[in-house]
Scaffold this motif. Structure first.
Motif, PDB file in Angstrom:
ATOM      1  N   LEU A  14      43.986  24.253 -27.306  1.00 37.50           N
ATOM      2  CA  LEU A  14      44.983  25.014 -26.678  1.00 37.50           C
ATOM      3  C   LEU A  14      44.618  24.134 -25.227  1.00 37.50           C
ATOM      4  O   LEU A  14      43.288  24.222 -24.666  1.00 37.50           O
ATOM      5  CB  LEU A  14      44.434  26.568 -26.496  1.00 37.50           C
ATOM      6  N   ARG A  19      49.787  24.449 -27.399  1.00 30.41           N
ATOM      7  CA  ARG A  19      48.925  24.420 -28.572  1.00 30.41           C
ATOM      8  C   ARG A  19      49.178  22.805 -29.068  1.00 30.41           C
ATOM      9  O   ARG A  19      50.516  22.732 -28.996  1.00 30.41           O
ATOM     10  CB  ARG A  19      49.194  25.320 -29.658  1.00 30.41           C
ATOM     11  N   TRP A  28      53.850  28.409 -24.531  1.00 24.69           N
ATOM     12  CA  TRP A  28      54.213  29.796 -24.041  1.00 24.69           C
ATOM     13  C   TRP A  28      54.211  29.696 -22.423  1.00 24.69           C
ATOM     14  O   TRP A  28      53.453  28.945 -21.929  1.00 24.69           O
ATOM     15  CB  TRP A  28      52.991  30.965 -24.430  1.00 24.69           C
ATOM     16  N   LEU A  53      50.352  34.565 -30.077  1.00 24.51           N
ATOM     17  CA  LEU A  53      49.997  33.434 -30.371  1.00 24.51           C
ATOM     18  C   LEU A  53      50.205  33.021 -31.681  1.00 24.51           C
ATOM     19  O   LEU A  53      50.499  31.889 -32.350  1.00 24.51           O
ATOM     20  CB  LEU A  53      48.736  32.925 -29.849  1.00 24.51           C
TER      21      LEU A  53
END
Length: 910
Positions: A754, A810, A829, A850
């Motif tokens: 991430l 990610r 996101w 997530l």
């Protein structure tokens, strides 16, 4: 016309003498209207300024050119070099045979006049391959030492006029124009015109206005589109995931899309070409219609750049380059603050092979450096690891569509680092290909290959190379090449392999002379960053030459230990300045930026008044001219800032020197404004002035908190000055397990990670496979993270990438070298929305969000959604495939703060 007049006379029954006079007058008028393209507008001939204007009064232009070159040979220490004398003689014979001596003298005069004005100037393009240009001072790099060929630039076989482009400081480009007009006269000089045609954004705006649509609605629609052809509006709506919101309401706008697409390519207006200047003899105005440009009022030819070349007019491209302005500003700041005169064109000062400069380049910390700051270039630098000027030339040449299409990058990197041995199609070609380990990189190498294998002269070999770009001529060139090479005994398998290389690369590669010309400012900018970082950043921030926003340059400066000094009405100027500071600077600049100072002293960059949103040039000049100020009232009375500007200055801390809280300052500004309006009203009514009191005493209002200060900086300056904006999310990102950029370099290939940061740049350049890839660079305060989103993730990711500013990504780490890595994103996101969700629903709610966008979900979304990969490809003649939506400036242009805080490239990265 005369026959028509006779019929009229017969029909009218005119008297013989009157009819005769009418016929004679008609014949004279017809003769006057007859235009001979050669005699009247000079078609088919070349028109240079008269030789006397460039120093050839009593002597011919050829003799003057020879004299200048011979003198330069002595001054440069080349007079004992037989190879260079032979090269000079060959070039001069070609120039004299073509009658172009006046051309070279004219360009040299323009360059000399530009330098006399104190303006940085350098040539670019294939003209860097001419030794005559080097001796005349037009080009910096020695073409003999760099293995450049005159034939790539000029030969007796080339019908086109030579083309020398010069780069000047962008901030002073119009000064160069004025100098050209002054030198040659307005009867010999004109700028070139450029038609402006409709693309999608202008078409949407104009059609929307014509249909009476709401201006705000039209603005929203126009900004939603990337910069594409108007005819592709509906195709983009159907295929680009980032346009799905507009596509969902497509039917609501009726005939809008029909009219938008109908405008495609139609002329919208005419403007002055950004760099083209015509130079001719005194008959220029008789050969081209002229109109004044708006603004400066320069004479502008109504012919475009292609027309003027057909007319045989000398078109000199004077390109305004912001990096040249940035470097000039950096050098000027060094001189202003230290008294040291730095001449970056002097190899005695900016030494070739400087270790600190190449250490910087190999580190890939090259933000702001000319040509080598884009994500793709930084990746290539990390893999190539340059150690010499030649390596920079190769690096610049490899980062082009031609070498990528011909798959030349990977073999070159492998051969350079010894992973594979150099291979040559034939031992005869080793000399031509040794410098690039057997891999064809330059046009000049193609010329050498053709010349060696066919036995022809290099000028004919270049004509063959140029013919490869024409599909109709490729077959004839191939037949000629095979026939001539077979006569010289080359085996069929050698011919097949060599022709495969020549055909794939010959017309789509890169000219080494171009790369050498580019590599000079590349090295100079890297040298400045390595040795004078504060001055370098001051130049960058003032002239904004690169592909990244200013806030990212500030973050880069902090990481390199350069203090960022806040805006101050008593210290800031119109441009960025450097100042001596004391105390800890978290590492400090290199020793050359600290000479003759104590170990605790550092050079910082002071922010500029011109970056305040809405401030006018006149307000900036008044504030700078009146420094210093003793109080807010003193500033108000002497500098006369408008109330909005004064309030913005207070909000970002530029008035902190007046010793009260920013809220109190805002209150005092309101009171000063009220008093000013009252005085103006009394004056208008003829009342006697009343004694004015100063602003009210401080009310003791609480100061702006840290978040309010950061918000003011982002909204007013477009930069996070007091602290990095990602600092507010650091704890949250640690909870999520996101890896900071400085630790990402330790991640292993294939590791799922991430990463997060503020979006700094977004591009969609063409790649070898023909797929559409979105590249975005994130800044988290510790460094940069380069992310790539391939087409199978676009349905799930593209909209968020294009329309959000703070991102959490990610993806999988992809390593291609010790200093070369990126993250291939599978989900993304909006970080700001996740932070809000954290406040409202806790970490569990964020974890659920997530988990709802796993890689498998993203792939499923790609299948079910509207995938950006439409299956269409633009097939290039060499087999290079380009996605139809690649190489475009992405959609959207507004940040959440209302200021654009990232960069969206209008073309390929770099």
């Amino acid at each position: 016309m005369a026959k028509a007049a006779e019929r009229i006379v017969e029909a009218a029954g005119m008297r013989r003498d009157a009819a005769h006079r009418l016929l004679e007058e008609t014949r004279r008028t017809a003769a006057a209207c007859l235009v001979d393209p050669e005699d009247h507008i000079g078609l088919g001939s070349v028109h240079f300024p008269e030789p006397r204007l460039v120093g050839a009064g009593r002597r011919s232009a050829e003799r003057v050119l020879r004299s200048h070159c011979a003198a330069a040979m002595v001054l440069r220490g080349y007079d004992r070099d037989r190879v260079r004398w032979e090269r000079l003689e060959d070039e001069l014979r070609t120039i004299e045979r073509l009658g172009f001596a006046s051309y070279f003298l004219t360009v040299a005069q323009v360059v000399d006049d530009t330098r006399e004005l104190g303006i940085r100037v350098a040539a670019r393009g294939s003209g860097a391959g001419s030794f005559v240009n080097h001796l005349l001072g037009i080009t910096h790099a020695d073409p003999v030492a760099n293995g450049l060929l005159m034939e790539r630039f000029l030969s007796v076989r080339r019908a086109a006029l030579p083309d020398i482009d010069i780069d000047v400081e962008s901030a002073r480009r119009l000064d160069v124009y004025r100098a050209i007009f002054e030198r040659f006269g307005a009867e010999r000089v004109a700028t070139v015109s450029m038609p402006e045609t409709y693309r999608v954004r202008h078409a949407v705006r104009d059609v929307g206005a014509a249909l009476g649509m709401d201006p705000a609605e039209v603005d929203r629609l126009a900004k939603s589109f990337p910069h594409i052809r108007a005819r592709d509006a509906r195709a983009a709506l159907a295929e680009l995931p980032e346009l799905r919101a507009v596509a969902a309401e497509q039917e609501r706008f009726g005939k809008l899309w029909d009219l938008v697409e109908a405008l495609d390519g139609l002329p919208r207006g005419i403007a002055m070409h950004p760099c083209g200047v015509l130079l001719s003899d005194a008959g220029l105005l008789a050969r081209t219609p002229i109109v004044p440009t708006s603004g400066e009022g320069f004479p502008m030819s109504q012919f475009d750049k292609d027309d003027v070349e057909e007319l045989g007019l000398l078109k000199l491209d004077v390109l305004g380059v912001r990096m040249q302005s940035a470097m000039a500003h950096a050098v000027a700041e060094i001189r202003r603050t230290t008294g040291r005169v730095v001449d970056i064109d002097d190899p005695g000062q900016v030494r070739p092979g400087d270790p600190a400069t190449y250490d910087l380049i190999r580190s890939t910390e090259t933000l702001g450096c000319f040509q080598i700051e884009s994500p793709g270039q930084r990746d290539l630098l990390g893999r190539l690891q340059p150690t010499s000027f030649h390596d920079l030339v190769v690096d610049i040449s490899l980062f082009r569509p031609g070498p990528v299409a011909a798959d030349m990058v990977r073999p070159f990197i492998d051969a350079r680092h010894g992973r594979k041995s150099a291979r040559y199609p034939h031992p005869d070609l080793e000399d031509a290909l040794r410098e690039t380990h057997g891999v064809v990189v330059f046009h000049e190498q193609i010329i050498k290959i053709v010349s060696i294998m066919t036995g022809c002269e290099r000028d004919l070999a270049d004509e063959a190379r140029r013919a490869l770009s024409n599909p109709e001529r490729q077959g004839r060139v191939r037949a000629w090449f095979h026939a001539e090479a077979e006569k010289r005994g080359y085996a069929p398998e050698v011919l097949a392999r060599t022709w495969e290389i020549v055909e794939a690369f010959g017309s789509y590669g890169f000219c080494k002379a171009h790369a050498v010309a580019f590599a000079v400012p590349t090295y100079q900018s890297a040298w400045l960053k390595a040795h004078h970082p504060a001055a370098f950043y001051a130049g960058l921030l003032t002239h904004d030459p690169g592909m990244y926003p200013k806030r990212l340059l500030l973050a880069d400066a902090r990481r390199r230990g350069v203090p960022i000094l806040p805006l101050d009405v008593n210290r800031s100027g119109a441009a960025y300045r450097i100042e001596l500071t004391s105390g800890d600077s978290r590492g400090g600049p290199d020793k050359e930026d600290r000479h003759d100072r104590g170990s605790g002293d550092h050079i910082g960059v002071r922010l500029a008044l011109s970056d305040v949103h809405g401030i006018s040039e006149a307000e900036t000049e008044r504030i700078a001219a009146g420094q210093p100020y003793s109080s807010l009232q003193d500033l108000w009375l002497r500098a006369h800032p408008g109330r909005p500007v004064a309030e913005r200055l207070a909000q970002v801390g530029a008035l902190d020197a007046f010793g009260t809280s920013r809220r109190d300052l805002l209150l005092q500004i309101a009171e000063l404004h009220r008093q000013q309006r009252g005085a103006a009203r009394r004056d208008a009514e003829g009342q006697l002035p009343l004694a004015e009191t100063g602003p009210a005493a401080p009310a003791g209002l609480p100061d702006l908190d840290a978040d309010e200060r950061l918000g003011a900086e982002l909204g007013i300056l477009g930069m996070d000055v007091s602290r990095h904006l990602m600092g507010d999310h650091r704890d949250f990102l640690e909870e999520l397990g996101a890896i900071p950029a400085k630790r990402l370099r330790d991640a292993s290939h294939g590791e799922v990670v991430l990463v997060a940061g503020a979006k700094a740049a977004t591009q969609t350049p063409p790649i070898r496979s023909g797929r559409r890839v979105i590249f975005t660079t994130l800044d988290d305060g510790t460094g940069l993270v380069d992310c790539a989103f391939f087409d199978d993730s676009h349905a799930a990711c593209a909209h968020t990438v294009f329309h959000s500013w703070l991102l959490l990504v990610r993806g999988v780490v992809q390593r291609r070298g010790p200093r070369s890595l990126s993250v291939v994103g599978s989900a993304v996101w909006n970080l700001a929305e996740l932070a809000q969700l954290r406040k409202e629903g806790g970490l569990e709610a964020v974890a659920a969000e997530l988990a709802g966008a796993s890689p498998e979900t993203a792939e499923a979304g790609s299948d079910s959604g509207r995938d950006s990969d439409s299956g269409r490809r633009i097939e290039m003649p060499t087999g290079y495939a380009m996605h139809p939506w690649a190489d475009l400036q992405p959609a959207g242009d507004q940040a959440a703060t209302g200021r654009k805080l990232w960069h969206a490239s209008p073309g390929s990265a770099g």
